[in-house]
Design an enzyme around this catalytic site. Structure first.
Site, mmCIF file in Angstrom:
data_model
loop_
_atom_site.group_PDB
_atom_site.id
_atom_site.type_symbol
_atom_site.label_atom_id
_atom_site.label_comp_id
_atom_site.label_asym_id
_atom_site.label_seq_id
_atom_site.Cartn_x
_atom_site.Cartn_y
_atom_site.Cartn_z
ATOM 1 N N HIS A 1 -15.441 35.636 -40.837
ATOM 2 C CA HIS A 1 -15.834 36.528 -39.739
ATOM 3 C C HIS A 1 -16.836 35.914 -38.771
ATOM 4 C CE1 HIS A 1 -19.841 38.243 -41.037
ATOM 5 N NE2 HIS A 1 -19.458 37.747 -42.188
ATOM 6 N N THR B 1 -6.563 38.170 -57.671
ATOM 7 C CA THR B 1 -5.410 38.064 -56.777
ATOM 8 C C THR B 1 -5.873 37.664 -55.382
ATOM 9 O OG1 THR B 1 -4.237 39.717 -58.055
ATOM 10 C CG2 THR B 1 -3.436 39.340 -55.810
ATOM 11 N N SER C 1 -17.297 30.998 -43.662
ATOM 12 C CA SER C 1 -16.947 32.421 -43.676
ATOM 13 C C SER C 1 -16.019 32.751 -42.516
ATOM 14 C CB SER C 1 -18.235 33.237 -43.559
ATOM 15 O OG SER C 1 -17.927 34.606 -43.401
ATOM 16 N N CYS D 1 -29.782 40.771 -41.095
ATOM 17 C CA CYS D 1 -30.097 41.213 -42.450
ATOM 18 C C CYS D 1 -31.524 41.701 -42.558
ATOM 19 C CB CYS D 1 -29.900 40.069 -43.438
ATOM 20 S SG CYS D 1 -28.360 39.232 -43.177
ATOM 21 N N GLN E 1 -22.490 28.855 -40.074
ATOM 22 C CA GLN E 1 -22.691 28.885 -38.622
ATOM 23 C C GLN E 1 -22.173 27.625 -37.930
ATOM 24 O OE1 GLN E 1 -23.537 31.356 -36.787
ATOM 25 N NE2 GLN E 1 -24.275 32.765 -38.354
ATOM 26 N N GLY F 1 -18.902 33.978 -47.148
ATOM 27 C CA GLY F 1 -19.923 32.937 -47.198
ATOM 28 C C GLY F 1 -20.879 33.126 -48.369
ATOM 29 N N THR F 2 -21.247 34.360 -48.629
ATOM 30 C CA THR F 2 -22.211 34.639 -49.696
ATOM 31 C C THR F 2 -21.660 34.203 -51.050
ATOM 32 O OG1 THR F 2 -23.072 36.497 -48.413
ATOM 33 C CG2 THR F 2 -23.591 36.474 -50.767
ATOM 34 N N ASN G 1 -28.821 30.178 -38.707
ATOM 35 C CA ASN G 1 -28.235 31.338 -38.038
ATOM 36 C C ASN G 1 -29.169 31.976 -37.018
ATOM 37 O OD1 ASN G 1 -29.198 31.687 -40.881
ATOM 38 N ND2 ASN G 1 -29.259 33.834 -40.276
HETATM 39 C C1 LIG Z 1 -23.202 35.171 -42.198
HETATM 40 C C2 LIG Z 1 -23.801 34.079 -42.999
HETATM 41 C C3 LIG Z 1 -23.618 34.016 -44.390
HETATM 42 C C4 LIG Z 1 -22.904 35.093 -45.159
HETATM 43 O O1 LIG Z 1 -21.520 35.086 -44.973
HETATM 44 P P1 LIG Z 1 -20.663 36.391 -45.407
HETATM 45 O O2 LIG Z 1 -19.257 35.991 -45.206
HETATM 46 O O3 LIG Z 1 -21.114 37.479 -44.492
HETATM 47 O O4 LIG Z 1 -21.003 36.649 -46.836
HETATM 48 C C5 LIG Z 1 -24.159 32.953 -45.068
HETATM 49 N N1 LIG Z 1 -24.834 31.991 -44.435
HETATM 50 C C6 LIG Z 1 -25.035 31.998 -43.107
HETATM 51 C C7 LIG Z 1 -25.775 30.883 -42.447
HETATM 52 C C8 LIG Z 1 -24.530 33.051 -42.342
HETATM 53 O O5 LIG Z 1 -24.750 33.066 -41.021
#
Ligand SMILES: *Cc1c(COP(=O)(O)O)cnc(C)c1O
Length: 395
Positions: A201, A237, A199, A325, A179, A71-72, A151
């Site tokens: 995870h 890759t 993202s 965080c 989210q 996500g980042t 989040n």
């Molecule tokens: C977890 C999260 C991210 C970051 O995603 P990653 O895959 O951990 O880099 C970004 N934005 C929101 C709203 C999140 O909850």
């Protein structure tokens, strides 16, 4: 002791079916999808299928998906691309309650590159003022970046409506939907959103994989520059096991979408009502309706969030105070502060976030264990005890 995991906005368990889908791509089918030989080349088909599955779950087309490391990276790619492709526009519109992935990038762009950031405020329930949104977006705006769902509180923003305003001014619309994906229905084809981050995870896929949706025709400049992967939009890759896992995770989210959402909402509401009924001086953070079905943020007055977390941890209950965080530092959550949540309540705020795996028994367990934890902590605090005996009967 078994773990009662109510911290799914921080990360989720990988669905065992996702792991099974990924497994062959480590030791057996480890070829590079860009290879000329068929050993690698056939893997490209699995990547294509994953891209198709992910696109379908968003109401998008496969060509509009760019896989990233998470996500980042998707957030950085979207924002930096919009700035690079519109060099004359010097303003960014975003909110005060974004994830650090957007928030800290915008702060840095202001500090190091002279961009003007127009920070949108939120009200006591975490909602945006649409008149402010309209007044902040101008012909100088390069990008509007507004998260789909928060989040920490789960509050949902009207990103589709905001996209239309952005486009009236020729600005690019990005939404951090990390989210929201898997919890909110989406049909990107019918929207005007240009960029959307997600993202793996956060939706029962693996960590270290994510994607940026790039609407067809949107001007684009890559962030990670290298080989020709991802149609020249992201070098490096491909993370094949991750991509296959994300595709499967997205497919599984859509497959049982209505059931998952209904289960999460019912259990979340039961937890909310149970805690509100048994714990005095507890307040909901965020809007009661315009909110993700899995998220519950409650401020317990006259207790420290960290102390609650530690006592819950002893009972095997995982939750979060503010965002993962920011915990570790005792800095109060920027989200709750932006909402004007009183000091007392910010410091005792706990976020419970459910998943499709959360059970009735887990909620019963939390409802048994948490009220005595809060009561015990309040009894230990002289200020809390005096105040509480003045305003209510502490059981
Ligand atoms: C977890 C999260 C991210 C970051 O995603 P990653 O895959 O951990 O880099 C970004 N934005 C929101 C709203 C999140 O909850």
């Amino acid at each position: 002791m078994t773990v009662t995991y109510l911290d799914n906005n921080a990360t989720t368990a990988v669905d065992p079916r996702v792991l099974e889908a990924m497994r062959p791509f480590f030791c057996e089918r480890y070829g590079n999808p860009s290879s000329m030989h068929s050993f690698g080349g056939t893997v490209a088909r699995d990547v294509a299928r994953a891209r198709e599955n992910l696109a379908q779950s968003l109401g998008a087309s496969a060509k509009e998906i760019v896989f990233t490391s998470g996500g980042t990276e998707a957030d950085s790619t979207a924002i930096l691309s919009a700035l690079a492709t519109a060099p004359d526009r010097r303003e960014i519109v975003t909110t005060r309650v974004e994830h650090p992935a957007v928030l800290n990038l915008c702060k840095r762009l202001a500090r190091d590159r002279g961009y003007v950031v127009r920070w949108l405020s939120v009200d006591r329930q975490g909602k945006l003022d649409m008149d402010e949104v309209r007044s902040r977006i101008t012909d100088n705006t390069a990008i509007v970046s507004v998260m789909w769902a928060n989040n920490e509180t789960g509050v949902i923003f009207p990103v589709e409506e905001i996209s239309e305003i952005a486009h009236e001014h020729g600005a690019i619309m990005h939404t951090d939907a990390v989210q929201a994906v898997g919890k909110v229905p989406m049909n990107l084809e019918a929207s005007q959103i240009d960029f959307l981050s997600l993202s793996g995870h956060k939706l029962h896929g693996p960590k270290g994989i994510g994607a940026l949706y790039v609407r067809r025709g949107t001007r684009f400049s890559p962030f990670v520059v290298g080989g020709h992967q991802e149609s020249d939009r992201r070098g490096g890759t491909e993370n094949v096991p991750g991509i296959v896992g994300l595709g499967e995770a997205a497919r599984l989210c859509s497959e049982g979408f209505a059931d998952h959402v209904a289960t999460m909402r019912r259990l979340r509401d039961r937890l909310e009502q149970g805690l509100m009924a048994t714990v005095p001086l507890a307040h909901l953070n965020g809007h009661p309706e315009a909110r993700l079905p899995n998220t519950l943020s409650i401020g317990f007055e006259y207790v420290e969030g960290e102390a609650i977390l530690m006592r819950m941890d002893v009972k095997g209950i995982c939750a979060s105070s503010g965002s993962a965080c920011t915990s570790g530092s005792l800095e109060p959550s920027h989200v709750l502060r932006a909402m004007g949540v009183p000091f007392n309540s910010v410091h005792g705020s706990i976020r419970f976030s459910l998943s499709r795996y959360t059970t009735e028994d887990e909620i019963s367990y939390v409802l048994e264990e948490v009220p005595p934890i809060i009561r015990g902590l309040r009894e230990m605090s002289p200020f809390g005890r005096e105040y509480l005996s003045a305003v209510c009967t502490v059981q």
